[in-house]
Write a protein that holds these residues in place. Sequence first.
Motif, PDB file in Angstrom:
ATOM      1  N   LEU A  19       4.577   5.381 -11.966  1.00  0.00           N
ATOM      2  CA  LEU A  19       4.784   6.071 -10.695  1.00  0.00           C
ATOM      3  C   LEU A  19       5.123   7.555 -10.886  1.00  0.00           C
ATOM      4  CD1 LEU A  19       4.985   5.981  -7.654  1.00  0.00           C
ATOM      5  CD2 LEU A  19       7.314   5.098  -7.864  1.00  0.00           C
ATOM      6  N   ARG A  20       5.929   7.867 -11.902  1.00  0.00           N
ATOM      7  CA  ARG A  20       6.372   9.254 -12.089  1.00  0.00           C
ATOM      8  C   ARG A  20       5.205  10.224 -12.327  1.00  0.00           C
ATOM      9  NH1 ARG A  20       9.659   8.389 -15.888  1.00  0.00           N
ATOM     10  NH2 ARG A  20      11.548   8.146 -14.662  1.00  0.00           N
ATOM     11  N   PRO A  21       4.216   9.899 -13.173  1.00  0.00           N
ATOM     12  CA  PRO A  21       3.101  10.844 -13.352  1.00  0.00           C
ATOM     13  C   PRO A  21       2.345  11.147 -12.063  1.00  0.00           C
ATOM     14  CG  PRO A  21       3.128   9.215 -15.106  1.00  0.00           C
ATOM     15  CD  PRO A  21       4.118   8.743 -14.088  1.00  0.00           C
ATOM     16  N   VAL A  22       2.234  10.150 -11.201  1.00  0.00           N
ATOM     17  CA  VAL A  22       1.538  10.380  -9.933  1.00  0.00           C
ATOM     18  C   VAL A  22       2.316  11.366  -9.076  1.00  0.00           C
ATOM     19  CG1 VAL A  22       0.821   9.291  -7.771  1.00  0.00           C
ATOM     20  CG2 VAL A  22       0.406   8.136  -9.943  1.00  0.00           C
ATOM     21  N   LEU A  23       3.612  11.162  -8.962  1.00  0.00           N
ATOM     22  CA  LEU A  23       4.438  12.060  -8.160  1.00  0.00           C
ATOM     23  C   LEU A  23       4.425  13.477  -8.735  1.00  0.00           C
ATOM     24  CD1 LEU A  23       7.459   9.670  -7.532  1.00  0.00           C
ATOM     25  CD2 LEU A  23       5.668  10.279  -5.911  1.00  0.00           C
ATOM     26  N   GLU A  24       4.534  13.590 -10.035  1.00  0.00           N
ATOM     27  CA  GLU A  24       4.530  14.913 -10.665  1.00  0.00           C
ATOM     28  C   GLU A  24       3.205  15.633 -10.421  1.00  0.00           C
ATOM     29  OE1 GLU A  24       5.457  14.084 -14.705  1.00  0.00           O
ATOM     30  OE2 GLU A  24       7.640  13.931 -14.358  1.00  0.00           O
ATOM     31  N   LEU A  54       5.934  16.202  -6.603  1.00  0.00           N
ATOM     32  CA  LEU A  54       6.981  15.439  -5.919  1.00  0.00           C
ATOM     33  C   LEU A  54       7.938  14.834  -6.937  1.00  0.00           C
ATOM     34  CD1 LEU A  54       4.692  13.480  -3.417  1.00  0.00           C
ATOM     35  CD2 LEU A  54       5.972  15.573  -2.941  1.00  0.00           C
ATOM     36  N   ASP A  55       9.192  14.717  -6.560  1.00  0.00           N
ATOM     37  CA  ASP A  55      10.138  13.970  -7.378  1.00  0.00           C
ATOM     38  C   ASP A  55      10.275  12.573  -6.790  1.00  0.00           C
ATOM     39  OD1 ASP A  55      11.371  14.637  -5.037  1.00  0.00           O
ATOM     40  OD2 ASP A  55      13.259  15.291  -5.934  1.00  0.00           O
ATOM     41  N   PHE A  56      10.862  11.674  -7.569  1.00  0.00           N
ATOM     42  CA  PHE A  56      11.018  10.307  -7.073  1.00  0.00           C
ATOM     43  C   PHE A  56      12.230  10.195  -6.164  1.00  0.00           C
ATOM     44  CE2 PHE A  56      13.132   6.168  -7.400  1.00  0.00           C
ATOM     45  CZ  PHE A  56      12.140   5.373  -6.833  1.00  0.00           C
ATOM     46  N   THR A  57      12.048   9.536  -5.039  1.00  0.00           N
ATOM     47  CA  THR A  57      13.140   9.121  -4.167  1.00  0.00           C
ATOM     48  C   THR A  57      12.918   7.658  -3.831  1.00  0.00           C
ATOM     49  OG1 THR A  57      12.038   9.628  -2.067  1.00  0.00           O
ATOM     50  CG2 THR A  57      13.205  11.439  -3.151  1.00  0.00           C
ATOM     51  N   GLU A  58      13.993   6.971  -3.483  1.00  0.00           N
ATOM     52  CA  GLU A  58      13.861   5.553  -3.128  1.00  0.00           C
ATOM     53  C   GLU A  58      12.935   5.355  -1.936  1.00  0.00           C
ATOM     54  OE1 GLU A  58      14.903   2.820  -4.670  1.00  0.00           O
ATOM     55  OE2 GLU A  58      15.676   4.071  -6.297  1.00  0.00           O
ATOM     56  N   GLU A  59      12.828   6.374  -1.084  1.00  0.00           N
ATOM     57  CA  GLU A  59      11.951   6.265   0.081  1.00  0.00           C
ATOM     58  C   GLU A  59      10.485   6.109  -0.321  1.00  0.00           C
ATOM     59  OE1 GLU A  59      12.812   9.737   2.328  1.00  0.00           O
ATOM     60  OE2 GLU A  59      14.716   8.983   3.128  1.00  0.00           O
ATOM     61  N   ALA A  64       0.851  -1.194   0.000  1.00  0.00           N
ATOM     62  CA  ALA A  64       0.000   0.000   0.000  1.00  0.00           C
ATOM     63  C   ALA A  64       0.880   1.235   0.000  1.00  0.00           C
ATOM     64  CB  ALA A  64      -0.928  -0.009   1.213  1.00  0.00           C
ATOM     65  N   PRO A  65       1.686   1.436  -1.054  1.00  0.00           N
ATOM     66  CA  PRO A  65       2.647   2.545  -1.081  1.00  0.00           C
ATOM     67  C   PRO A  65       1.998   3.906  -1.233  1.00  0.00           C
ATOM     68  CG  PRO A  65       2.599   1.449  -3.205  1.00  0.00           C
ATOM     69  CD  PRO A  65       1.721   0.639  -2.292  1.00  0.00           C
ATOM     70  N   THR A  66       0.675   3.939  -1.342  1.00  0.00           N
ATOM     71  CA  THR A  66      -0.024   5.224  -1.313  1.00  0.00           C
ATOM     72  C   THR A  66       0.313   5.986  -0.035  1.00  0.00           C
ATOM     73  OG1 THR A  66      -1.902   3.978  -0.462  1.00  0.00           O
ATOM     74  CG2 THR A  66      -1.953   4.565  -2.781  1.00  0.00           C
ATOM     75  N   GLY A  67       0.653   5.254   1.039  1.00  0.00           N
ATOM     76  CA  GLY A  67       1.000   5.904   2.298  1.00  0.00           C
ATOM     77  C   GLY A  67       2.207   6.806   2.176  1.00  0.00           C
ATOM     78  N   ALA A  68       3.196   6.385   1.393  1.00  0.00           N
ATOM     79  CA  ALA A  68       4.399   7.203   1.219  1.00  0.00           C
ATOM     80  C   ALA A  68       4.077   8.485   0.478  1.00  0.00           C
ATOM     81  CB  ALA A  68       5.467   6.400   0.471  1.00  0.00           C
ATOM     82  N   VAL A  69       3.238   8.392  -0.555  1.00  0.00           N
ATOM     83  CA  VAL A  69       2.870   9.584  -1.317  1.00  0.00           C
ATOM     84  C   VAL A  69       2.087  10.551  -0.436  1.00  0.00           C
ATOM     85  CG1 VAL A  69       1.609  10.439  -3.327  1.00  0.00           C
ATOM     86  CG2 VAL A  69       2.865   8.274  -3.474  1.00  0.00           C
ATOM     87  N   ALA A  70       1.107  10.029   0.307  1.00  0.00           N
ATOM     88  CA  ALA A  70       0.309  10.888   1.183  1.00  0.00           C
ATOM     89  C   ALA A  70       1.179  11.552   2.239  1.00  0.00           C
ATOM     90  CB  ALA A  70      -0.808  10.074   1.840  1.00  0.00           C
ATOM     91  N   ALA A  71       2.123  10.807   2.798  1.00  0.00           N
ATOM     92  CA  ALA A  71       3.010  11.372   3.822  1.00  0.00           C
ATOM     93  C   ALA A  71       3.849  12.514   3.259  1.00  0.00           C
ATOM     94  CB  ALA A  71       3.910  10.274   4.388  1.00  0.00           C
ATOM     95  N   ARG A  72       4.362  12.324   2.064  1.00  0.00           N
ATOM     96  CA  ARG A  72       5.220  13.352   1.478  1.00  0.00           C
ATOM     97  C   ARG A  72       4.430  14.608   1.141  1.00  0.00           C
ATOM     98  NH1 ARG A  72       8.836  11.327  -3.267  1.00  0.00           N
ATOM     99  NH2 ARG A  72       9.699  13.423  -2.889  1.00  0.00           N
TER     100      ARG A  72
END
Length: 429
Positions: A192-197, A201-206, A141-149
């Motif tokens: 993944l990149r379009p979601v971050l953009e 957000l930029d991509f990080t390994e975290e 559930a990596p949505t958690g990382a995006v929401a946190a950032r």
Amino acid sequence: MRVLFTIFPASAHLYPAIPLAWALRSAGHEVVVACPDGVVDRKVVDAITAAGLTALPLGGREELTASLAPLLAAAGPDRPTLALDPDDPDAWRTARAVLGRMLHAYYPPETAEGGRRPVLDALVEFAAAWRPDLVLWDPLAPTGAVAARTCGAAHARLLFGSDNVGLIRARTREELADPASGLTEDPWMPWLRPVLERYGLDFTEETLTGQWTLDLTPPRMRTTPLDLTYVPVRRVPYGGAAALPDWLRARPERPRAVLTLGVSRRLLAGRHSGFPMREFFASVSGLDLELVATLNGEQLEAAGPLPGNVRALPYLPLDQVLPTSSAIIHHGGGGTFAAAVAFTVPQLVVPLPMWDEAVTARYVARRGAGLVADPAQVDADSLQKDLLRLIEEPSFRLGARALHDDMLAAPAPADVVPVLERLTAEHRG
């Protein structure tokens, strides 16, 4: 502090998180558990509230169900798997492809209606309003990382088993750095990149492996060191809230064994793998023991009439039955393994190739706490003989006690709370 858990929508992923959520609540922290509702396990949100926790149901049922159904449906031996087999050095590439498809389900392509991503958008909107200090997220559930950032919260993964995602990510980075591998583009970046953009957000390994990782795996079971920060946590078994049946209020008059196939029992039992249910029940009918089996309706029908010493139930929390049991037969799931270890019960593992079941089975056998049966060649006679060995040979109980001692060496959830407080203060934006 405020702590937001994000859980993959299945009880097997929720239950490992419950004791840590309780520990945080007991220390005075606010806790909310977010989960897509009605996708894999339609009762998982009810299970959150039954555990005394606040649930945040997320939308996207239709989208996620359509995306995940082909991967999660019961199938034959060619079913895609997320298991990493030490004997198959290329298995991780297959697992990477399957995992990518699963994670992509959370990040569907932009649509003409404005590109709403129901699960992710609902989580991001809640995080913006509630302002969590820490987000603990399931590796699936990596949505958690995006929401946190997006809201500046600290965030970490909470593993439900071996760190297959971390291993797959490490191997992928090795391939990307090796010109001879032929891999020139990160296979997960196109979705993944379009979601971050979209969120700036930029991509990080975290984004894929967290700022740190809470690891419920026994230290001796970890086989592959990774360059990540791990915080060990003792896995406290939890199997749901239920009243104690009358027949479990006293110790049994004869040895009791348990047969459980976990929440994925449909993948191992009956017609899906040829598990000899009817033959196995017949083989134990003349033994001086009681067998407790958790079976759904389809499996009960396939098993036929049950012998007098076999008790079948749709479901039973293992922490209710294992304290009075002498052996358990199971599929290798992390929750079942942890419960058997907690109550020093010898184990017969028929590993289901889904995540780390084969690793668990080898670990149990290596430590002398049980035996392993090959699911491709299992038969009723060998199961019966192995079960009797577990009950009659004292060495297996000694091995089970050694696993129990290993479990106690890891910090309890309450002991980890101060560590989380410190790490949150260090990483919060």
